[in-house]
Design a protein around this motif. Structure first.
Motif, mmCIF file in Angstrom:
data_model
loop_
_atom_site.group_PDB
_atom_site.id
_atom_site.type_symbol
_atom_site.label_atom_id
_atom_site.label_comp_id
_atom_site.label_asym_id
_atom_site.label_seq_id
_atom_site.Cartn_x
_atom_site.Cartn_y
_atom_site.Cartn_z
ATOM 1 N N THR A 4 0.848 -1.204 0.000
ATOM 2 C CA THR A 4 0.000 0.000 0.000
ATOM 3 C C THR A 4 0.878 1.247 0.000
ATOM 4 O OG1 THR A 4 -0.094 0.133 2.404
ATOM 5 C CG2 THR A 4 -1.831 -1.128 1.323
ATOM 6 N N SER A 13 -4.228 0.617 -2.035
ATOM 7 C CA SER A 13 -3.536 -0.616 -2.459
ATOM 8 C C SER A 13 -2.825 -0.408 -3.780
ATOM 9 C CB SER A 13 -4.551 -1.739 -2.696
ATOM 10 O OG SER A 13 -5.191 -2.065 -1.515
ATOM 11 N N ASP A 15 -2.519 -2.105 -6.574
ATOM 12 C CA ASP A 15 -3.124 -3.275 -7.202
ATOM 13 C C ASP A 15 -2.869 -3.304 -8.703
ATOM 14 O OD1 ASP A 15 -4.595 -1.080 -7.807
ATOM 15 O OD2 ASP A 15 -6.528 -1.850 -7.102
ATOM 16 N N ASP A 17 0.580 -3.551 -11.817
ATOM 17 C CA ASP A 17 1.974 -3.916 -12.066
ATOM 18 C C ASP A 17 2.869 -2.913 -11.331
ATOM 19 O OD1 ASP A 17 4.536 -4.143 -13.140
ATOM 20 O OD2 ASP A 17 3.803 -4.624 -15.152
ATOM 21 N N SER A 19 5.751 -1.966 -11.704
ATOM 22 C CA SER A 19 6.627 -1.095 -12.495
ATOM 23 C C SER A 19 5.874 0.054 -13.151
ATOM 24 C CB SER A 19 7.392 -1.910 -13.548
ATOM 25 O OG SER A 19 6.469 -2.583 -14.379
ATOM 26 N N MET A 20 4.556 0.080 -12.994
ATOM 27 C CA MET A 20 3.781 1.199 -13.548
ATOM 28 C C MET A 20 4.217 2.493 -12.872
ATOM 29 S SD MET A 20 -0.329 1.978 -13.380
ATOM 30 C CE MET A 20 -0.873 0.772 -14.559
ATOM 31 N N PRO A 21 4.549 3.508 -13.661
ATOM 32 C CA PRO A 21 4.920 4.783 -13.030
ATOM 33 C C PRO A 21 3.757 5.350 -12.209
ATOM 34 C CG PRO A 21 5.613 4.768 -15.322
ATOM 35 C CD PRO A 21 4.742 3.560 -15.124
ATOM 36 N N TRP A 24 0.750 7.144 -13.923
ATOM 37 C CA TRP A 24 -0.374 6.435 -14.549
ATOM 38 C C TRP A 24 -1.234 5.722 -13.518
ATOM 39 C CZ3 TRP A 24 -1.260 8.569 -18.857
ATOM 40 C CH2 TRP A 24 -0.202 9.102 -19.600
ATOM 41 N N ASP A 28 -4.820 6.877 -14.268
ATOM 42 C CA ASP A 28 -5.700 5.876 -14.880
ATOM 43 C C ASP A 28 -6.327 4.924 -13.867
ATOM 44 O OD1 ASP A 28 -5.060 7.042 -17.240
ATOM 45 O OD2 ASP A 28 -3.872 5.379 -18.049
ATOM 46 N N ARG A 29 -5.611 4.619 -12.795
ATOM 47 C CA ARG A 29 -6.166 3.707 -11.796
ATOM 48 C C ARG A 29 -7.049 4.468 -10.801
ATOM 49 N NH1 ARG A 29 -8.852 1.381 -9.453
ATOM 50 N NH2 ARG A 29 -8.640 -0.224 -7.852
#
Lengths: 155, 724
Positions: A4, A13, A15, A17, A19-21, A24, A28-29
């Motif tokens: 977290t 969380s 939740d 990948d 490695s996602m910057p 994003w 996006d999440r």
């Protein structure tokens, strides 16, 4: 167990990948769109947020590296848009298109948290990673000086 | 946990259900109070909506990209309407030219086109509100006057709020020719106004094309064919499709219309980052085609060769050839400039949802009608069946006039049957744009016996914007060279020629367009001629203007000289001999887009280190709508002018752009920001635009200053090109 991190005071969380910057993950999440995408390479500063109070570039910071850390975005800089920098930005009518300004304000807030009375040169040094194509630099400088003066008064 | 997730549903541009809805030519019968209004039943040009609680919405039909038009024009409406600006909400109108008038936002034309129609809309609303009050009080309308969201009854303490009057006002007939206010009565026009959207910006709530979120949204990234008119040879999609979260790989064919896609391959995923990873994993081969030869270094040399020999004569008066032959003294020079990428901070982005019976777009755009046209062509539907929500553009500078990125999002949405957000990477934005023309100009001038410039030859060569619309265009046409011929310097023998310059990439409007290189050539060459004549450049420029005896240009000359004098005075130009060594002030003045701008640039030069200390800008754009907005436009124009003077240039090799991001396309940063002082001329003349006119005087004023400081003349822009 899912990692977290804390975003604007709330635990979230990781939740996705890892490695996602962070950029994003935010956009996006979580759909926190105040933090902007400009270059994807840490060259323009549009995505600047705070990691434990200090400016970082969200576009090149993997979200997985931020477990248990505290992130502040433009949406969480102040409760009512009343951070001295936000007020100074309005008093000086800084934004034109406004797209880079969240990054500019976050970077400036990081500067003022370390250096309450920056010289013009300090401001230029600290802010030169943030590009504004509309060309609002003169007003940005003035707004940072005004906010620093305001903070000095409060202190 | 994770309760931060939210859906930001889009604000509909349709407000309220009853009240006064008014535009330029709305029949009053359509405003019946008890009939719940639907916007679509009305037409056209519905700019104002007032509800019974007094809330006033003013729609801005022109696109906002940071230039401040959605404050300037709605404030003019509010002024005529006598609305309280504090009670006004501004909304961006959707794409609908029948309703809102021309929406293609470019050419610094918004204020010129819409100032009167939008004021008239406000004045009509005021009349109808006053008429409603008169009816309520059973008196003549002459006894009623509107002020700050109320209508007052003269010689009494009676008043009715706009909200109270809204329903009745909607039934009043609209006047044919409403009387507009006198300048002395303006409440907002010409005043110092804050932009309506800055409060949202500083808290991160202003939403741009890139910020649109919809339920079920899919995210796409794209790689384009890097060469104009090239083709996809092969693509191996397997590695991209193997990435978790990637759902589709979509090939997009080149749409051979001016604003269609170059062609490319897009990857669709459940977030933008995964889509970008997918694009990186594609193995794509392109067939470059005939433009694969494009190399800007050799091309520029060719342009120089083409202007240093006779070219096609576009316009002439007198006999420049003989004049130059017989001249007592002559001077010649060649100037060049590179391609420029607009590189707004928000890369191209839109959301498009193509369904069987509808198509809806959310895009940062400068021209919603062009989106309707291009998507109509692509989808084989009527343009009016494409609904375009015009989003705030995070900068545009001419780039977002073209809707190739929207076409691509539509192509992807059609294929994956979902709403799709396509965001271009910075690299794609920089490498597959519509570029400002690289250019070469050769100028020759001859002096007569009295030291007047009586002959002037100007040969220009640059790939033309017209090549977008007609591939056979080989040189700049007359429409693009007339500004040279019509320049207000008083030259007896003038000849303008256009050299061959076939386009090998997409050429597009870039803030200030032709004025960038024409302004550079005129103001640089005039400075060179002044030095050649041993005259003070300020005096020499005035002489060039004074030699123009064409009465049709008298006003142009007077206003050009006035801004020049103002910039020179404010900068301390006339006391420049007191400056320390290495410092100097250069001047330039240029008329473009119906506005007049002069700049005095004060530099401090030490070897290669060029520091711009002060820039004094003098501006005459007729009646100013918002003094703060005008000032901001000039500050921004200086920054863009300085970027393109010093650094920015797009370089092609083997048909492809070599630059990729801000490390090798460096733009001005805060550490080089000069002190900009803007001096606005208070004028009653017809208002003109200021989005572009500020860019062109900066480069020559800078190079003229550098010459004055060092004796070094820069004729090629940018003067500090980066090697890529």
């Amino acid at each position: 167990m899912t990692k977290t991190l804390i975003i604007n005071g709330e635990t979230v969380s990781i939740d996705v990948d890892e490695s996602m910057p962070l950029l994003w993950f935010l956009r996006d999440r979580l759909e926190f769109t105040g933090t902007k995408f400009g270059c994807g390479s840490g060259l323009c500063g549009a995505c600047t947020v705070h990691l434990n109070g200090q400016a970082i570039r969200a576009c090149v910071t993997p979200v997985g590296s931020l477990a248990d850390q505290s992130i502040t975005t433009i949406e969480g800089l102040s409760d009512n848009g009343d951070h001295p920098l936000q007020k100074a930005w309005l008093d000086n009518r800084v934004p034109q298109c406004g797209y880079c300004q969240a990054g500019q304000i976050m970077n400036a807030a990081s500067l003022l948290s370390q250096n309450t009375q920056p010289s013009d040169q300090d401001i230029e040094m600290a802010m030169q990673g943030n590009i504004c194509r509309c060309g609002t630099y003169q007003r940005i400088k003035k707004a940072i000086r005004d906010a620093a003066d305001e903070l000095a008064k409060e202190a | 946990m994770s309760n931060l997730t939210r859906r930001s549903f889009l604000k509909s541009a349709t407000a309220g259900t009853s009240g006064l809805m008014l535009g330029i030519t709305i029949p009053a019968s359509a405003l019946a109070k008890d009939k719940p209004f639907k916007q679509d039943e009305f037409n056209p040009n519905a700019f104002i909506h007032l509800t019974e609680d007094g809330k006033t919405t003013i729609y801005c039909g022109r696109c906002e990209m940071g230039q401040g038009i959605s404050t300037a024009l709605p404030a003019a409406v509010a002024d005529e309407m006598e609305a309280d600006w504090e009670q006004v909400t501004v909304l961006q109108a959707e794409g609908n030219e029948d309703k809102y008038g021309p929406q293609a936002t470019g050419g610094s034309a918004s204020i010129r086109l819409m100032y009167i129609p939008m004021r008239e809309a406000g004045a009509k609303a005021k009349f109808m509100l006053e008429a409603a009050a008169a009816k309520t009080w059973d008196t003549d309308i002459k006894n009623c006057y509107a002020k700050k969201h109320f209508v007052f009854l003269k010689n009494s303490d009676k008043k009715l709020s706009f909200g109270e009057l809204a329903s009745l006002a909607a039934t009043m007939p609209a006047p044919e020719n409403p009387k507009l206010k006198e300048k002395s009565d303006y409440a907002y026009i010409g005043k110092d106004l804050k932009r309506h959207d800055q409060d949202d910006v500083v808290v991160g709530k202003r939403t741009y094309g890139v910020d649109t979120k919809l339920p079920g949204l899919k995210y796409a990234a794209i790689v384009h064919c890097p060469v104009l008119d090239g083709k996809l040879k092969s693509v191996d999609k397997s590695a991209a499709l193997a990435i978790k979260g990637v759902s589709d790989v979509v090939e997009i064919e080149r749409l051979d219309v001016p604003y269609g896609s170059l062609g490319g391959v897009a990857v669709v995923a459940d977030n933008s980052w995964t889509a970008q990873q997918g694009v990186k994993a594609l193995k794509v081969e392109w067939d470059a085609g005939k433009n694969g030869i494009y190399d800007t270094k050799t091309y520029k040399q060719q342009l120089i060769a083409n202007v240093e020999k006779p070219a096609q004569v576009m316009d002439a008066r007198g006999d420049a050839t003989t004049g130059l032959k017989n001249a007592k003294n002559t001077h010649s020079a060649t100037y060049t400039g590179g391609h420029l990428s607009h590189s707004p901070m928000e890369p191209n982005a839109s959301v498009v949802w193509v369904q069987d019976d509808s198509c809806e777009v959310w895009a940062s755009t400068q021209s919603p009608a062009d989106i309707q046209k291009v998507l109509g062509q692509f989808l084989k539907r009527k343009p009016k069946d494409i609904k375009v929500n015009v989003m705030m553009a995070g900068g545009a500078f001419g780039r977002k006039f073209k809707c190739d990125y929207v076409h691509e999002a539509a192509a992807i949405s059609q294929q994956v049957k979902a709403p799709v957000q396509l965001i271009w990477s910075r690299e794609e934005d920089m490498r597959t744009g519509y570029y400002h023309s690289t250019s070469a100009q050769h100028l020759q001038a001859g002096f007569d016996d009295e030291g007047n410039v009586d002959s002037w030859l100007q040969r220009v060569a640059f790939p033309s914007i017209n090549s977008l619309f007609d591939k056979s265009v080989k040189r700049a046409p007359k429409g693009a060279t007339k500004d040279v011929f019509n320049h207000p310097f008083g030259i007896e023998n003038m000849q303008v020629e256009s050299g061959e310059a076939l386009a090998h990439t997409r050429i597009g409007w870039y803030r200030a367009v032709y004025a960038i290189f024409y302004g550079f050539a005129f103001s640089s060459f005039a400075d060179e001629l002044a030095h050649k004549a041993g005259m003070d450049p300020f005096e020499f420029l005035n002489k060039l203007y004074d030699n123009n005896t064409n009465p049709k240009q008298a006003e142009q000359i007077e206003r050009s000289k006035a801004v020049l004098a103002l910039a020179a005075d404010k900068s301390g130009y006339h006391q420049r001999d007191k400056l320390p060594k290495g410092q100097a002030i250069g001047l330039a003045v240029h008329y473009s887009f119906n506005s007049y701008v002069a700049m005095a640039v004060h530099v401090d030069v030490d070897g290669d280190n060029i520091k711009v200390l002060n820039v004094d800008c003098a501006v005459d754009c007729g009646q100013i709508l918002n003094t703060d907005g005008a000032t901001a436009q000039m500050e921004g124009a200086v920054v863009m002018g300085m970027s393109l003077s010093l650094y920015t240039e797009i370089v092609f090799r083997d048909g492809q752009v070599v630059n990729s991001n801000f490390h090798n396309y460096p733009v001005l940063r805060i550490n080089e920001m000069p002190n900009v002082r803007v001096h606005l001329i208070d004028s009653d003349k017809e208002p003109t635009g200021l989005g572009e006119p500020g860019v062109s005087p900066f480069p020559p004023a800078l190079t003229n200053a550098i010459f004055a400081a060092t004796g070094k003349r820069y004729r090629d822009l940018p003067i500090k090109p980066i090697s890529v």
